[in-house]
Design a protein around this motif. Sequence first.
Motif, PDB file in Angstrom:
ATOM      1  N   MET A 210      64.529   9.854 -57.356  1.00 49.38           N
ATOM      2  CA  MET A 210      63.599  10.410 -58.357  1.00 49.38           C
ATOM      3  C   MET A 210      64.382  10.819 -59.611  1.00 49.38           C
ATOM      4  SD  MET A 210      60.979   9.913 -56.786  1.00 49.38           S
ATOM      5  CE  MET A 210      60.104   9.923 -55.240  1.00 49.38           C
TER       6      MET A 210
ATOM      7  N   SER B  35      55.168  13.615 -36.015  1.00 54.67           N
ATOM      8  CA  SER B  35      55.003  12.451 -36.871  1.00 54.67           C
ATOM      9  C   SER B  35      53.574  11.929 -36.820  1.00 54.67           C
ATOM     10  CB  SER B  35      55.948  11.333 -36.439  1.00 54.67           C
ATOM     11  OG  SER B  35      55.670  10.172 -37.196  1.00 54.67           O
TER      12      SER B  35
ATOM     13  N   SER C 178      61.512  14.032 -42.207  1.00 57.07           N
ATOM     14  CA  SER C 178      62.356  12.860 -42.484  1.00 57.07           C
ATOM     15  C   SER C 178      62.945  12.949 -43.885  1.00 57.07           C
ATOM     16  CB  SER C 178      61.565  11.564 -42.305  1.00 57.07           C
ATOM     17  OG  SER C 178      60.303  11.654 -42.920  1.00 57.07           O
TER      18      SER C 178
ATOM     19  N   ASP D  36      57.458  15.507 -40.247  1.00 56.60           N
ATOM     20  CA  ASP D  36      58.542  15.173 -39.297  1.00 56.60           C
ATOM     21  C   ASP D  36      59.920  15.407 -39.918  1.00 56.60           C
ATOM     22  OD1 ASP D  36      58.847  13.096 -41.067  1.00 56.60           O
ATOM     23  OD2 ASP D  36      58.757  11.499 -39.572  1.00 56.60           O
TER      24      ASP D  36
ATOM     25  N   ALA E  48      51.981  12.292 -46.289  1.00 56.19           N
ATOM     26  CA  ALA E  48      53.201  11.851 -45.597  1.00 56.19           C
ATOM     27  C   ALA E  48      53.477  10.399 -45.937  1.00 56.19           C
ATOM     28  CB  ALA E  48      53.026  12.020 -44.093  1.00 56.19           C
TER      29      ALA E  48
ATOM     30  N   GLY F  20      52.692  15.575 -44.365  1.00 58.52           N
ATOM     31  CA  GLY F  20      53.782  15.633 -45.347  1.00 58.52           C
ATOM     32  C   GLY F  20      53.813  16.995 -46.017  1.00 58.52           C
TER      33      GLY F  20
ATOM     34  N   SER G  20      49.766   5.527 -55.213  1.00 53.91           N
ATOM     35  CA  SER G  20      50.831   5.576 -56.210  1.00 53.91           C
ATOM     36  C   SER G  20      50.572   4.613 -57.368  1.00 53.91           C
ATOM     37  CB  SER G  20      52.139   5.193 -55.513  1.00 53.91           C
ATOM     38  OG  SER G  20      53.131   4.925 -56.452  1.00 53.91           O
TER      39      SER G  20
HETATM   40  P1  NAD Z   1      58.279  13.750 -50.125  1.00 49.19           P
HETATM   41  O1  NAD Z   1      59.242  12.777 -49.537  1.00 49.19           O
HETATM   42  O2  NAD Z   1      58.811  15.017 -50.656  1.00 49.19           O
HETATM   43  O3  NAD Z   1      57.107  14.063 -49.122  1.00 49.19           O
HETATM   44  C1  NAD Z   1      56.730  13.236 -48.074  1.00 49.19           C
HETATM   45  C2  NAD Z   1      56.761  14.077 -46.818  1.00 49.19           C
HETATM   46  O4  NAD Z   1      56.231  13.312 -45.736  1.00 49.19           O
HETATM   47  C3  NAD Z   1      58.171  14.497 -46.425  1.00 49.19           C
HETATM   48  O5  NAD Z   1      58.188  15.896 -46.179  1.00 49.19           O
HETATM   49  C4  NAD Z   1      58.444  13.723 -45.138  1.00 49.19           C
HETATM   50  O6  NAD Z   1      59.323  14.414 -44.278  1.00 49.19           O
HETATM   51  C5  NAD Z   1      57.041  13.563 -44.598  1.00 49.19           C
HETATM   52  N1  NAD Z   1      56.838  12.426 -43.702  1.00 49.19           N
HETATM   53  C6  NAD Z   1      57.196  11.137 -43.904  1.00 49.19           C
HETATM   54  N2  NAD Z   1      56.786  10.375 -42.889  1.00 49.19           N
HETATM   55  C7  NAD Z   1      56.155  11.212 -42.016  1.00 49.19           C
HETATM   56  C8  NAD Z   1      55.496  11.013 -40.777  1.00 49.19           C
HETATM   57  N3  NAD Z   1      55.419   9.796 -40.219  1.00 49.19           N
HETATM   58  N4  NAD Z   1      54.951  12.093 -40.154  1.00 49.19           N
HETATM   59  C9  NAD Z   1      55.010  13.333 -40.716  1.00 49.19           C
HETATM   60  N5  NAD Z   1      55.616  13.567 -41.896  1.00 49.19           N
HETATM   61  C10 NAD Z   1      56.178  12.515 -42.534  1.00 49.19           C
HETATM   62  O7  NAD Z   1      57.512  12.951 -51.295  1.00 49.19           O
HETATM   63  P2  NAD Z   1      56.441  13.461 -52.336  1.00 49.19           P
HETATM   64  O8  NAD Z   1      56.984  13.125 -53.667  1.00 49.19           O
HETATM   65  O9  NAD Z   1      56.004  14.847 -52.038  1.00 49.19           O
HETATM   66  O10 NAD Z   1      55.241  12.446 -52.056  1.00 49.19           O
HETATM   67  C11 NAD Z   1      54.026  12.842 -51.416  1.00 49.19           C
HETATM   68  C12 NAD Z   1      53.036  11.690 -51.512  1.00 49.19           C
HETATM   69  O11 NAD Z   1      52.789  11.373 -52.877  1.00 49.19           O
HETATM   70  C13 NAD Z   1      53.515  10.393 -50.867  1.00 49.19           C
HETATM   71  O12 NAD Z   1      52.438   9.766 -50.208  1.00 49.19           O
HETATM   72  C14 NAD Z   1      53.967   9.547 -52.043  1.00 49.19           C
HETATM   73  O13 NAD Z   1      53.869   8.167 -51.765  1.00 49.19           O
HETATM   74  C15 NAD Z   1      52.983   9.984 -53.100  1.00 49.19           C
HETATM   75  N6  NAD Z   1      53.506   9.784 -54.459  1.00 49.19           N
HETATM   76  C16 NAD Z   1      54.450  10.615 -54.981  1.00 49.19           C
HETATM   77  C17 NAD Z   1      54.885  10.419 -56.284  1.00 49.19           C
HETATM   78  C18 NAD Z   1      55.903  11.314 -56.931  1.00 49.19           C
HETATM   79  O14 NAD Z   1      56.145  11.166 -58.138  1.00 49.19           O
HETATM   80  N7  NAD Z   1      56.518  12.248 -56.244  1.00 49.19           N
HETATM   81  C19 NAD Z   1      54.363   9.352 -57.061  1.00 49.19           C
HETATM   82  C20 NAD Z   1      53.434   8.516 -56.468  1.00 49.19           C
HETATM   83  C21 NAD Z   1      52.992   8.762 -55.186  1.00 49.19           C
END
Ligand code: NAD
Length: 348
Positions: free
Chosen positions: A208, A69, A47, A45, A90, A20, A137
């Motif tokens: 968000m 992925s 997504s 990936d 991710a 990710g 989370s």
């Molecule tokens: P984000 O959507 O910006 O980042 C997730 C990334 O993972 C994306 O770039 C997406 O393209 C990639 N991805 C998804 N499935 C994939 C796969 N199968 N293979 C490769 N890449 C894949 O979200 P974020 O806010 O940066 O979150 C990052 C992590 O933090 C996540 O695990 C999320 O659950 C956790 N989280 C975030 C928050 C928040 O406030 N942003 C809060 C709690 C938990």
Amino acid sequence: MYTHLMAHSIHSPQHALVTGGAGFIGSHLVELLLAGGLRVTAVDDISTGTWDNLAAIRGHERLQIVNGSVTDAATVHDLVTDADAVYHLAASVGVQRIADAPIESIQRNIAPVEILLSELLKKQQAGRAVKLFLASSSEVYGKNPKLKWTEEDDLVFGPTTCARWSYGAAKAIDEFLALAYYRQFWLPVVIGRFFNVVGPRQTGRYGMVLPRLVDRVIAGQSPIVHDDGAQTRCFAHVSDVCHAVVNLMNAPQAIGQVFNIGSDQPVSIRELAERVISAANPQLKIEYQSYRDAYPRDFEDIRRRVPDLTKLRRTIDYHPQHNLDAIIKEVIEWKHRVDSKAISNQQS
Ligand code: NAD
């Protein structure tokens, strides 16, 4: 002996894998690890993320990017072969995405963790223990009514007929799995439960709240607040969160443990919207929208979400550097830059 991730000299850089890595938090983490002298592989990936998030470090000699992925076992096998530490970020994130693609969200949020853990176990059994950071989370607490949540508190989910709980339940399964590998095989895992993380590069597209408010206010539209706006959240800057993640990975006593990570300063969503308005466009007024109009009929929200950070503070030096007004200002400035770049790209 576990392999601990350290900011080693550039002559013998250790290698971190960030899944990710083109996402919001992942891209900031990649930058931080590179700044610490590590070699970094970012896999994504695309997504929900974008390689543009890594634009500032594109071409960096210690950065490798992989478009793939982590639901694919062969890809994960290749990626972990050469890694000294893995940061698994991710995931399919955001209430809107769960509402729009419920099956995909569950699959994306569970399968990669199973694959990563079994690949890391093989490595460990071959003589090379590699630490895993698992991004979990605050959603795992569900609607626990306590005023502050500690890591040992009960997980209180709503019914399976309400899709929004699937995200927290999937993250809880990830935690159970990671802890099972730790208990059964001493696989070194560190689990971080992120609370609301905010900052530049976060998109409002998947629900968000801060970027959604900023997008509307900058466009001259009233920010939309769901329900009465009295629901509270705690917002932490992505940079403070990434530092905490790296420090936890450097702390031997964090292995096999779960940590809340974020801010413990609650603010209501109404107040957040008011602060965004006063920072960017003071003539605007909040527009209130019921959950029924915003989400599917079965949607349930969480009224209050505040972490107890005692365990985190006991384990690492945790002093967040950003207050909420500074974060809002930074997000607004970033959004202005992105918008003006998009306009100049359209014109050229
Ligand atoms: P984000 O959507 O910006 O980042 C997730 C990334 O993972 C994306 O770039 C997406 O393209 C990639 N991805 C998804 N499935 C994939 C796969 N199968 N293979 C490769 N890449 C894949 O979200 P974020 O806010 O940066 O979150 C990052 C992590 O933090 C996540 O695990 C999320 O659950 C956790 N989280 C975030 C928050 C928040 O406030 N942003 C809060 C709690 C938990």
